[in-house]
Write a protein that holds these residues in place. Structure first.
Motif, PDB file in Angstrom:
ATOM      1  N   LYS A 262      -1.164  -2.510   8.623  1.00  0.00           N
ATOM      2  CA  LYS A 262      -0.693  -2.032   9.921  1.00  0.00           C
ATOM      3  C   LYS A 262       0.786  -1.665   9.913  1.00  0.00           C
ATOM      4  CE  LYS A 262      -0.332  -3.433  14.776  1.00  0.00           C
ATOM      5  NZ  LYS A 262      -0.632  -4.497  15.763  1.00  0.00           N
ATOM      6  N   ASP A 263       1.060  -0.381  10.152  1.00  0.00           N
ATOM      7  CA  ASP A 263       2.422   0.140  10.303  1.00  0.00           C
ATOM      8  C   ASP A 263       3.337  -0.176   9.117  1.00  0.00           C
ATOM      9  OD1 ASP A 263       1.762   1.225  12.770  1.00  0.00           O
ATOM     10  OD2 ASP A 263       2.382  -0.564  13.868  1.00  0.00           O
ATOM     11  N   ASP A 264       2.756  -0.311   7.925  1.00  0.00           N
ATOM     12  CA  ASP A 264       3.545  -0.620   6.723  1.00  0.00           C
ATOM     13  C   ASP A 264       4.139   0.663   6.157  1.00  0.00           C
ATOM     14  OD1 ASP A 264       4.624  -1.424   4.333  1.00  0.00           O
ATOM     15  OD2 ASP A 264       2.849  -2.511   3.630  1.00  0.00           O
ATOM     16  N   SER A 265       5.400   0.914   6.478  1.00  0.00           N
ATOM     17  CA  SER A 265       6.051   2.160   6.041  1.00  0.00           C
ATOM     18  C   SER A 265       6.417   2.152   4.565  1.00  0.00           C
ATOM     19  CB  SER A 265       7.311   2.402   6.876  1.00  0.00           C
ATOM     20  OG  SER A 265       8.217   1.328   6.728  1.00  0.00           O
ATOM     21  N   SER A 266       6.316   0.983   3.908  1.00  0.00           N
ATOM     22  CA  SER A 266       6.666   0.906   2.488  1.00  0.00           C
ATOM     23  C   SER A 266       5.474   1.183   1.572  1.00  0.00           C
ATOM     24  CB  SER A 266       7.234  -0.486   2.166  1.00  0.00           C
ATOM     25  OG  SER A 266       6.235  -1.486   2.316  1.00  0.00           O
ATOM     26  N   LEU A 267       4.301   1.386   2.152  1.00  0.00           N
ATOM     27  CA  LEU A 267       3.083   1.583   1.377  1.00  0.00           C
ATOM     28  C   LEU A 267       3.164   2.870   0.552  1.00  0.00           C
ATOM     29  CD1 LEU A 267       0.542  -0.279   1.495  1.00  0.00           C
ATOM     30  CD2 LEU A 267      -0.548   1.509   2.862  1.00  0.00           C
ATOM     31  N   THR A 268       2.723   2.800  -0.703  1.00  0.00           N
ATOM     32  CA  THR A 268       2.665   3.984  -1.563  1.00  0.00           C
ATOM     33  C   THR A 268       1.230   4.461  -1.684  1.00  0.00           C
ATOM     34  OG1 THR A 268       2.300   2.732  -3.600  1.00  0.00           O
ATOM     35  CG2 THR A 268       4.607   3.080  -2.903  1.00  0.00           C
ATOM     36  N   LEU A 269       1.057   5.649  -2.270  1.00  0.00           N
ATOM     37  CA  LEU A 269      -0.285   6.175  -2.500  1.00  0.00           C
ATOM     38  C   LEU A 269      -1.081   5.213  -3.374  1.00  0.00           C
ATOM     39  CD1 LEU A 269      -2.496   8.359  -2.524  1.00  0.00           C
ATOM     40  CD2 LEU A 269      -1.253   9.488  -4.379  1.00  0.00           C
ATOM     41  N   THR A 270      -0.463   4.692  -4.421  1.00  0.00           N
ATOM     42  CA  THR A 270      -1.155   3.748  -5.314  1.00  0.00           C
ATOM     43  C   THR A 270      -1.579   2.501  -4.561  1.00  0.00           C
ATOM     44  OG1 THR A 270       0.056   4.544  -7.242  1.00  0.00           O
ATOM     45  CG2 THR A 270      -0.920   2.348  -7.400  1.00  0.00           C
ATOM     46  N   ASP A 271      -0.679   1.949  -3.726  1.00  0.00           N
ATOM     47  CA  ASP A 271      -1.018   0.768  -2.931  1.00  0.00           C
ATOM     48  C   ASP A 271      -2.223   1.042  -2.034  1.00  0.00           C
ATOM     49  OD1 ASP A 271       1.188  -0.597  -3.942  1.00  0.00           O
ATOM     50  OD2 ASP A 271       2.490   0.005  -2.278  1.00  0.00           O
ATOM     51  N   ALA A 272      -2.182   2.186  -1.365  1.00  0.00           N
ATOM     52  CA  ALA A 272      -3.248   2.515  -0.422  1.00  0.00           C
ATOM     53  C   ALA A 272      -4.594   2.665  -1.126  1.00  0.00           C
ATOM     54  CB  ALA A 272      -2.900   3.802   0.322  1.00  0.00           C
ATOM     55  N   LEU A 273      -4.601   3.340  -2.264  1.00  0.00           N
ATOM     56  CA  LEU A 273      -5.853   3.526  -2.993  1.00  0.00           C
ATOM     57  C   LEU A 273      -6.360   2.204  -3.561  1.00  0.00           C
ATOM     58  CD1 LEU A 273      -5.161   6.905  -4.821  1.00  0.00           C
ATOM     59  CD2 LEU A 273      -6.584   6.519  -2.805  1.00  0.00           C
ATOM     60  N   ASP A 274      -5.442   1.358  -4.009  1.00  0.00           N
ATOM     61  CA  ASP A 274      -5.861   0.041  -4.506  1.00  0.00           C
ATOM     62  C   ASP A 274      -6.529  -0.775  -3.408  1.00  0.00           C
ATOM     63  OD1 ASP A 274      -4.920   0.583  -7.037  1.00  0.00           O
ATOM     64  OD2 ASP A 274      -3.050  -0.549  -6.810  1.00  0.00           O
ATOM     65  N   ARG A 275      -5.965  -0.737  -2.211  1.00  0.00           N
ATOM     66  CA  ARG A 275      -6.550  -1.478  -1.085  1.00  0.00           C
ATOM     67  C   ARG A 275      -7.895  -0.886  -0.689  1.00  0.00           C
ATOM     68  NH1 ARG A 275      -2.022  -3.826   2.987  1.00  0.00           N
ATOM     69  NH2 ARG A 275      -0.295  -4.027   1.529  1.00  0.00           N
ATOM     70  N   LEU A 276      -7.982   0.429  -0.776  1.00  0.00           N
ATOM     71  CA  LEU A 276      -9.244   1.091  -0.401  1.00  0.00           C
ATOM     72  C   LEU A 276     -10.367   0.680  -1.347  1.00  0.00           C
ATOM     73  CD1 LEU A 276     -10.373   3.179   1.622  1.00  0.00           C
ATOM     74  CD2 LEU A 276      -9.857   4.941  -0.076  1.00  0.00           C
ATOM     75  N   ALA A 277     -10.046   0.381  -2.582  1.00  0.00           N
ATOM     76  CA  ALA A 277     -11.074   0.017  -3.581  1.00  0.00           C
ATOM     77  C   ALA A 277     -11.483  -1.445  -3.498  1.00  0.00           C
ATOM     78  CB  ALA A 277     -10.533   0.315  -4.984  1.00  0.00           C
ATOM     79  N   GLN A 278     -10.871  -2.208  -2.596  1.00  0.00           N
ATOM     80  CA  GLN A 278     -11.184  -3.624  -2.460  1.00  0.00           C
ATOM     81  C   GLN A 278     -11.849  -3.872  -1.107  1.00  0.00           C
ATOM     82  OE1 GLN A 278      -7.411  -5.578  -2.932  1.00  0.00           O
ATOM     83  NE2 GLN A 278      -7.189  -4.962  -5.073  1.00  0.00           N
ATOM     84  N   PRO A 279     -13.134  -4.198  -1.120  1.00  0.00           N
ATOM     85  CA  PRO A 279     -13.864  -4.430   0.152  1.00  0.00           C
ATOM     86  C   PRO A 279     -13.232  -5.574   0.945  1.00  0.00           C
ATOM     87  CG  PRO A 279     -15.376  -4.310  -1.704  1.00  0.00           C
ATOM     88  CD  PRO A 279     -13.981  -4.351  -2.285  1.00  0.00           C
TER      89      PRO A 279
END
Length: 279
Positions: A262-279
């Protein structure tokens, strides 16, 4: 009334910025601090909003109330306002489907004049603008147009029928937000097989392809807590129209994997994709 008193429910990132624009024509813009987060308090102070102790006081003093809250809370909030017998103009500006807006209008049929609203665009700060689409009684929509005249919130009246503004907002959101979800899935799949840069190169040959801007995935993840509920509302609107809602429900479910970002402005593309791959 030349300078109405306006109440904002509640000053989130969009609500606070919209309220600040209203302040240019309003006598005062009020908000209720009770139960709100530290972030809301800071935003309200940043935009010069006036704090009141209770919802009842805000409603007693306000001529116009603008509701901008998470979609799930919209009806409960409208019910609370109706319970206080608010008799001014109530702008239901949340990203909810037309059926829910009409229910809210019924809640207020013996009190407030309900205007259906839908905000399209980014919060109106830092040179950005947004458009507040309106539908409802002409005298009430005219007051809202006057309130935001000359500000970064542009207004557009779609007619007198409650539900039109919300329908337009969700129709646009269903494309805009779901397209970003599809980008995340496509880039995630390509990355798994080591061809993510090649995918971006292919997409960059088309100037109208969101795939050429995968950096937006991180921004999508940070906004997922808001966008997911909007897409659920849009799915309900599709179902009500006899159209298949499954794609939007799936997009909302995908966004839910990012709720903790939520509202994490420090998130990178890699971070986001890693989180997306974890149910």
């Amino acid at each position: 009334m030349d300078q109405p008193t306006v109440g904002i429910l509640h000053p989130g990132s969009m609500g606070a910025a919209v309220a600040a624009c209203a302040a240019t024509s309003a006598a005062e813009v009020l908000w209720c601090e009770t139960g709100r987060s530290t972030a809301s308090v800071e935003r309200a102070a940043q935009f010069g909003l006036t704090s009141v102790a209770a919802l009842a006081e805000l409603l007693d003093r306000s001529d116009i109330v603008i509701s901008l809250c998470p979609p799930a809370a919209a009806e409960d909030l409208a019910r609370d306002v109706a319970g206080h017998r608010f008799a001014g103009v109530y702008v239901e500006a949340n990203a909810i489907n037309p059926t829910r807006v009409k229910r809210i209008a019924v809640l207020h049929e013996h009190g407030a004049t309900v205007v259906d609203g839908g905000v399209v665009g980014s919060p109106p700060v830092g040179g950005k603008t947004s458009t507040l689409y309106l539908s409802g009684p002409a005298d009430a929509t005219e007051r809202i147009e006057a309130l935001f005249a000359g500000t970064a919130v542009r207004t557009a009246v779609l007619g007198t029928e409650i539900g039109k503004a919300s329908a337009l907002k969700l129709a646009y959101a269903s494309f805009q937000k779901t397209s970003r979800v599809l980008v995340a899935l496509a880039v995630g799949m390509a990355r798994e097989h080591g061809v993510d840069q090649e995918l971006i190169e292919v997409a960059s040959k088309r100037t109208d392809s969101y795939l050429s801007e995968p950096q937006y995935v991180a921004k999508t993840a940070a906004r997922a807590w808001r966008w997911g509920p909007e897409l659920k509302e849009a799915a309900d609107a599709l179902a009500a129209a006899g159209l298949p809602p499954e794609m939007l429900r799936a997009a909302a479910s995908t966004l839910a994997r990012w709720n903790d970002a939520k509202d994490d402005s420090s998130l990178t593309l890699t971070d986001a994709l890693d989180r997306l791959a974890q149910p």
